[in-house]
Design an enzyme around this catalytic site. Structure first.
Site, PDB file in Angstrom:
ATOM      1  N   GLU A 178       0.818  -1.224   0.000  1.00 55.00           N
ATOM      2  CA  GLU A 178       0.000   0.000   0.000  1.00 55.00           C
ATOM      3  C   GLU A 178       0.849   1.271   0.000  1.00 55.00           C
ATOM      4  OE1 GLU A 178      -3.269  -0.077  -0.424  1.00 55.00           O
ATOM      5  OE2 GLU A 178      -3.246  -2.262  -0.430  1.00 55.00           O
ATOM      6  N   GLU A 181      -0.969   9.710   0.804  1.00 55.35           N
ATOM      7  CA  GLU A 181      -1.446   9.496  -0.567  1.00 55.35           C
ATOM      8  C   GLU A 181      -0.835  10.519  -1.512  1.00 55.35           C
ATOM      9  OE1 GLU A 181      -5.948   9.233  -2.368  1.00 55.35           O
ATOM     10  OE2 GLU A 181      -5.684   9.113  -0.200  1.00 55.35           O
ATOM     11  N   ASN A 192     -13.441   6.026   9.207  1.00 57.98           N
ATOM     12  CA  ASN A 192     -12.354   5.199   9.744  1.00 57.98           C
ATOM     13  C   ASN A 192     -11.521   5.972  10.775  1.00 57.98           C
ATOM     14  OD1 ASN A 192     -12.776   2.712   8.437  1.00 57.98           O
ATOM     15  ND2 ASN A 192     -11.780   3.444   6.572  1.00 57.98           N
TER      16      ASN A 192
END
Length: 207
Positions: A60, A69, A107
């Site tokens: 990831e 990101e 989350n």
């Protein structure tokens, strides 16, 4: 927690190009949040679980090279305003961060509540504190089924195998023919990491 099944030397060998943010000590400090992680069952089972977790972290975050990101154009998408708590840190504040690119306001809220951290109001904590970054990844691993039927922790300690952890993370995006190349790449990385730490990878490596 110095009895973690993966040594610092092995960690360095697994992530030779990692960003300095991702410290081995940060991982060790995070383990207190989920003491059963890589600490359940035989030494083989414990080692396989640690290897599986680090495989997905590697995948990831591209070998732990990225703390957040890359595509900033997508940051605003990760706010679900249908949640009653909204996005108090701003619509673009809940982008992917940490070893598994932890994202979405719901989350951050759920993990923060579980870990005793106000991640909903201060999601940047995940990119400031290595231990918090690892804790968010461990929260997902140990408590969330995702699109699967069990947590990744349950998959590894219960014998379902590495392939089932892919399903818990990405479901049909990769499994059941969704992206067989990605599944093969994750399985190959897992086999590499088990080789580094000297444990047999087991069976059921794909989904």
């Amino acid at each position: 927690m110095s009895d973690f099944v993966i040594s610092e030397e092995e960690f360095d060998a697994i992530f030779p190009k990692r960003h300095p943010f991702y410290t081995y000590q940060g991982l060790i400090d995070a383990l207190h949040a989920y003491p059963r992680f890589a600490n359940t069952g035989t030494e083989q089972t414990r080692s396989r679980e640690a290897a599986a977790f680090l495989t997905h972290a590697d995948f990831e975050s591209v070998g732990l090279q990225y703390v957040k990101e890359i595509n900033e154009d997508n940051y605003w998408i990760k706010c679900d305003y249908s949640q009653p708590f909204g996005c108090p840190a701003g619509q673009s504040a809940y982008y992917g961060r940490g070893p598994i690119m932890f994202s979405w306001n719901f989350n951050y809220k759920a993990a923060g509540d579980a870990l005793g951290l106000d991640l909903l109001n201060d999601p940047w904590m995940v990119e400031r504190d290595p231990s918090v970054a690892w804790q968010t990844a461990l929260w997902y691993w140990n408590t969330q089924n995702g699109p699967g039927t069990m947590t990744s922790h349950e998959a590894m300690v219960g014998g379902a195998g590495f392939g089932e952890t892919i399903r818990s993370l990405n479901g049909s995006l990769e499994c059941n023919g969704g992206n067989p190349g990605s599944v093969r790449a994750r399985a190959a990385k897992y086999e590499h990491i088990t080789e580094v730490i000297g444990v047999d990878p087991g069976s059921h490596l794909t989904c």
